[in-house]
Design a protein around this motif. Structure first.
Motif, PDB file in Angstrom:
ATOM      1  N   SER A  12       0.851  -1.188   0.000  1.00 37.96           N
ATOM      2  CA  SER A  12       0.000   0.000   0.000  1.00 37.96           C
ATOM      3  C   SER A  12       0.882   1.232   0.000  1.00 37.96           C
ATOM      4  CB  SER A  12      -0.916   0.017   1.220  1.00 37.96           C
ATOM      5  OG  SER A  12      -1.794  -1.082   1.182  1.00 37.96           O
ATOM      6  N   ILE A  13       0.572   2.158  -0.908  1.00 36.20           N
ATOM      7  CA  ILE A  13       1.331   3.391  -1.067  1.00 36.20           C
ATOM      8  C   ILE A  13       0.424   4.561  -0.723  1.00 36.20           C
ATOM      9  CG2 ILE A  13       2.680   4.810  -2.660  1.00 36.20           C
ATOM     10  CD1 ILE A  13       3.746   1.881  -2.207  1.00 36.20           C
ATOM     11  N   ASP A  14       0.873   5.390   0.190  1.00 38.68           N
ATOM     12  CA  ASP A  14       0.142   6.590   0.580  1.00 38.68           C
ATOM     13  C   ASP A  14       0.534   7.714  -0.373  1.00 38.68           C
ATOM     14  OD1 ASP A  14      -0.977   8.814   1.809  1.00 38.68           O
ATOM     15  OD2 ASP A  14      -0.315   8.248   3.808  1.00 38.68           O
ATOM     16  N   GLU A  15      -0.457   8.334  -1.011  1.00 35.66           N
ATOM     17  CA  GLU A  15      -0.173   9.416  -1.950  1.00 35.66           C
ATOM     18  C   GLU A  15       0.476  10.609  -1.250  1.00 35.66           C
ATOM     19  OE1 GLU A  15      -3.218   8.003  -1.642  1.00 35.66           O
ATOM     20  OE2 GLU A  15      -4.015   7.520  -3.621  1.00 35.66           O
ATOM     21  N   ASN A  16       0.260  10.773   0.039  1.00 34.05           N
ATOM     22  CA  ASN A  16       0.914  11.841   0.800  1.00 34.05           C
ATOM     23  C   ASN A  16       2.357  11.440   1.055  1.00 34.05           C
ATOM     24  OD1 ASN A  16      -1.452  13.428   1.048  1.00 34.05           O
ATOM     25  ND2 ASN A  16      -2.150  12.083   2.691  1.00 34.05           N
ATOM     26  N   GLY A  17       3.260  11.976   0.287  1.00 32.97           N
ATOM     27  CA  GLY A  17       4.673  11.642   0.438  1.00 32.97           C
ATOM     28  C   GLY A  17       5.113  10.453  -0.389  1.00 32.97           C
ATOM     29  N   ALA A  18       4.198   9.810  -1.118  1.00 28.43           N
ATOM     30  CA  ALA A  18       4.503   8.621  -1.925  1.00 28.43           C
ATOM     31  C   ALA A  18       5.213   7.559  -1.100  1.00 28.43           C
ATOM     32  CB  ALA A  18       5.310   8.982  -3.170  1.00 28.43           C
ATOM     33  N   ARG A  19       4.843   7.448   0.155  1.00 31.81           N
ATOM     34  CA  ARG A  19       5.524   6.512   1.045  1.00 31.81           C
ATOM     35  C   ARG A  19       4.826   5.154   1.067  1.00 31.81           C
ATOM     36  NH1 ARG A  19       3.338   5.511   5.875  1.00 31.81           N
ATOM     37  NH2 ARG A  19       1.501   6.687   6.446  1.00 31.81           N
ATOM     38  N   MET A  20       5.618   4.110   1.224  1.00 32.42           N
ATOM     39  CA  MET A  20       5.078   2.769   1.356  1.00 32.42           C
ATOM     40  C   MET A  20       4.550   2.630   2.779  1.00 32.42           C
ATOM     41  SD  MET A  20       6.884  -0.998   0.933  1.00 32.42           S
ATOM     42  CE  MET A  20       7.902  -0.433  -0.378  1.00 32.42           C
ATOM     43  N   ALA A  21       3.244   2.435   2.926  1.00 30.35           N
ATOM     44  CA  ALA A  21       2.623   2.353   4.250  1.00 30.35           C
ATOM     45  C   ALA A  21       2.508   0.920   4.747  1.00 30.35           C
ATOM     46  CB  ALA A  21       1.244   3.001   4.216  1.00 30.35           C
ATOM     47  N   HIS A  22       2.333  -0.044   3.821  1.00 33.24           N
ATOM     48  CA  HIS A  22       2.211  -1.460   4.196  1.00 33.24           C
ATOM     49  C   HIS A  22       2.960  -2.318   3.196  1.00 33.24           C
ATOM     50  CE1 HIS A  22      -0.842  -0.550   7.184  1.00 33.24           C
ATOM     51  NE2 HIS A  22      -1.403   0.238   6.279  1.00 33.24           N
ATOM     52  N   LEU A  23       3.620  -3.343   3.711  1.00 32.47           N
ATOM     53  CA  LEU A  23       4.328  -4.338   2.913  1.00 32.47           C
ATOM     54  C   LEU A  23       3.968  -5.688   3.520  1.00 32.47           C
ATOM     55  CD1 LEU A  23       6.398  -5.292   0.832  1.00 32.47           C
ATOM     56  CD2 LEU A  23       8.204  -4.688   2.456  1.00 32.47           C
ATOM     57  N   VAL A  24       2.998  -6.368   2.906  1.00 29.76           N
ATOM     58  CA  VAL A  24       2.390  -7.557   3.494  1.00 29.76           C
ATOM     59  C   VAL A  24       2.756  -8.808   2.699  1.00 29.76           C
ATOM     60  CG1 VAL A  24       0.202  -8.651   4.135  1.00 29.76           C
ATOM     61  CG2 VAL A  24       0.454  -6.163   4.328  1.00 29.76           C
ATOM     62  N   SER A  25       3.219  -9.833   3.417  1.00 24.81           N
ATOM     63  CA  SER A  25       3.440 -11.155   2.834  1.00 24.81           C
ATOM     64  C   SER A  25       2.090 -11.859   2.773  1.00 24.81           C
ATOM     65  CB  SER A  25       4.418 -11.943   3.704  1.00 24.81           C
ATOM     66  OG  SER A  25       4.429 -13.291   3.314  1.00 24.81           O
ATOM     67  N   GLU A  26       1.671 -12.265   1.595  1.00 26.78           N
ATOM     68  CA  GLU A  26       0.375 -12.913   1.431  1.00 26.78           C
ATOM     69  C   GLU A  26       0.337 -14.305   2.070  1.00 26.78           C
ATOM     70  OE1 GLU A  26      -2.227 -11.432   0.597  1.00 26.78           O
ATOM     71  OE2 GLU A  26      -1.981 -10.140  -1.128  1.00 26.78           O
ATOM     72  N   SER A  27       1.497 -14.956   2.229  1.00 27.92           N
ATOM     73  CA  SER A  27       1.507 -16.316   2.768  1.00 27.92           C
ATOM     74  C   SER A  27       1.071 -16.375   4.228  1.00 27.92           C
ATOM     75  CB  SER A  27       2.893 -16.949   2.606  1.00 27.92           C
ATOM     76  OG  SER A  27       3.841 -16.250   3.391  1.00 27.92           O
ATOM     77  N   TYR A  32       5.356  -6.110   7.189  1.00 26.70           N
ATOM     78  CA  TYR A  32       6.701  -5.716   7.583  1.00 26.70           C
ATOM     79  C   TYR A  32       6.761  -4.286   8.116  1.00 26.70           C
ATOM     80  CZ  TYR A  32       8.615  -9.909   5.418  1.00 26.70           C
ATOM     81  OH  TYR A  32       8.926 -11.203   5.113  1.00 26.70           O
ATOM     82  N   LEU A  33       5.762  -3.472   7.789  1.00 23.13           N
ATOM     83  CA  LEU A  33       5.760  -2.074   8.224  1.00 23.13           C
ATOM     84  C   LEU A  33       4.703  -1.777   9.275  1.00 23.13           C
ATOM     85  CD1 LEU A  33       6.241  -0.355   4.765  1.00 23.13           C
ATOM     86  CD2 LEU A  33       7.948  -0.747   6.541  1.00 23.13           C
ATOM     87  N   ASN A  34       4.190  -2.802   9.943  1.00 18.62           N
ATOM     88  CA  ASN A  34       3.116  -2.583  10.906  1.00 18.62           C
ATOM     89  C   ASN A  34       3.547  -2.994  12.311  1.00 18.62           C
ATOM     90  OD1 ASN A  34       0.605  -1.787  11.772  1.00 18.62           O
ATOM     91  ND2 ASN A  34      -0.343  -3.756  11.368  1.00 18.62           N
ATOM     92  N   ASP A  35       4.648  -2.409  12.777  1.00 12.44           N
ATOM     93  CA  ASP A  35       5.015  -2.616  14.164  1.00 12.44           C
ATOM     94  C   ASP A  35       5.331  -1.259  14.780  1.00 12.44           C
ATOM     95  OD1 ASP A  35       7.646  -1.876  13.584  1.00 12.44           O
ATOM     96  OD2 ASP A  35       8.361  -3.925  13.482  1.00 12.44           O
ATOM     97  N   GLN A  36       5.649  -1.236  16.044  1.00 11.24           N
ATOM     98  CA  GLN A  36       5.865   0.026  16.764  1.00 11.24           C
ATOM     99  C   GLN A  36       6.940   0.882  16.102  1.00 11.24           C
ATOM    100  OE1 GLN A  36       3.334   0.550  18.448  1.00 11.24           O
ATOM    101  NE2 GLN A  36       4.030   0.658  20.555  1.00 11.24           N
ATOM    102  N   ASN A 100       8.746 -12.159  -5.139  1.00  7.93           N
ATOM    103  CA  ASN A 100       8.872 -11.740  -3.748  1.00  7.93           C
ATOM    104  C   ASN A 100       9.660 -10.439  -3.604  1.00  7.93           C
ATOM    105  OD1 ASN A 100      11.344 -12.862  -4.463  1.00  7.93           O
ATOM    106  ND2 ASN A 100      11.738 -13.618  -2.403  1.00  7.93           N
ATOM    107  N   GLN A 101       9.751  -9.662  -4.691  1.00  3.01           N
ATOM    108  CA  GLN A 101      10.503  -8.416  -4.665  1.00  3.01           C
ATOM    109  C   GLN A 101       9.617  -7.197  -4.903  1.00  3.01           C
ATOM    110  OE1 GLN A 101      13.621  -8.774  -7.605  1.00  3.01           O
ATOM    111  NE2 GLN A 101      15.053  -9.490  -6.048  1.00  3.01           N
ATOM    112  N   VAL A 102       9.983  -6.111  -4.216  1.00  4.31           N
ATOM    113  CA  VAL A 102       9.409  -4.798  -4.479  1.00  4.31           C
ATOM    114  C   VAL A 102      10.539  -3.950  -5.051  1.00  4.31           C
ATOM    115  CG1 VAL A 102       8.277  -2.754  -3.545  1.00  4.31           C
ATOM    116  CG2 VAL A 102       7.855  -4.996  -2.499  1.00  4.31           C
ATOM    117  N   LYS A 103      10.340  -3.461  -6.248  1.00 12.63           N
ATOM    118  CA  LYS A 103      11.330  -2.592  -6.876  1.00 12.63           C
ATOM    119  C   LYS A 103      10.806  -1.162  -6.762  1.00 12.63           C
ATOM    120  CE  LYS A 103      13.452  -1.734 -11.371  1.00 12.63           C
ATOM    121  NZ  LYS A 103      13.482  -2.197 -12.763  1.00 12.63           N
ATOM    122  N   VAL A 104      11.630  -0.276  -6.212  1.00 11.77           N
ATOM    123  CA  VAL A 104      11.275   1.136  -6.077  1.00 11.77           C
ATOM    124  C   VAL A 104      12.199   1.904  -7.021  1.00 11.77           C
ATOM    125  CG1 VAL A 104      10.972   3.077  -4.510  1.00 11.77           C
ATOM    126  CG2 VAL A 104      10.734   0.728  -3.642  1.00 11.77           C
TER     127      VAL A 104
END
Length: 186
Positions: A12-27, A32-36, A100-104
């Motif tokens: 999931s990409i937030d249009e505010n800042g074009a930042r990656m908000a969530h990176l979820v393994s479907e398995s 990976y981005l949802n911790d403290q 299994n890759q995200v290319k930015v």
């Protein structure tokens, strides 16, 4: 929020800042981005000349291309940004999934008639143990791992985050430059 996915990942990409908000393994539905430590997501900084003028977080981004496994957002200078950073620029950030890759990918176009000084940075907030090599940092958690790799950025892991950054460089007038960062989930 823009979401792209394949059979292995959902991003999931937030249009505010074009930042990656969530990176979820479907398995296992692990984000990976949802911790403290990672509440801010993966942030972009441009031109990073000084902290007050991070146009990547201040100016609006526009979605210019969207598919199932990719999304591209563009950032263009404004009269306000030109007053304190007197350059015309266009930035396009593309997030794409391949297995299994995200290319930015980051494309910078200097639309000015003079050299554009800049540096570019990404901040990936994961406080796992890390192993570094020349162009890659491996982050290792209890049950998950991720490699952050690039030949375009200097990578550094400390203080609970990975930073990918360029030194201050100049882009010639009317030129385009591309930078790529790859995240591989394990």
């Amino acid at each position: 929020m823009q979401t792209i996915d394949n059979s292995l990942l959902q991003v999931s990409i937030d249009e505010n800042g074009a930042r990656m908000a969530h990176l979820v393994s479907e398995s296992d539905n692990y984000d990976y981005l949802n911790d403290q430590e990672a509440k801010e997501g993966m942030a972009i900084a441009f031109p990073v000349i000084d902290g007050d003028n991070n146009w990547a977080s201040k100016l609006p981004w526009t979605v210019v291309d969207k598919g199932d496994t990719r999304v591209s957002l563009t950032l263009i200078d404004t009269p306000e940004s030109y007053q304190s950073f007197p350059y015309h620029f266009e930035v396009m950030t593309t997030y794409s999934l391949e297995g299994n890759q995200v290319k930015v990918s980051f494309y910078l176009k200097n639309s000015s008639h003079k050299e554009l000084p800049f540096s570019l940075g990404f901040v990936f907030p994961i406080a796992w143990s890390s192993q570094s090599s020349v162009n890659k940092i491996s982050l290792i958690g209890e049950e998950h791992a991720i490699d952050v790799a690039s030949t375009d950025f200097k990578l550094n892991a400390e203080d609970g985050k990975v930073t990918a950054f360029t030194n201050k460089v100049e882009l010639e007038a009317e030129k385009i430059r591309e930078f790529v960062l790859t995240l591989t989930l394990k």
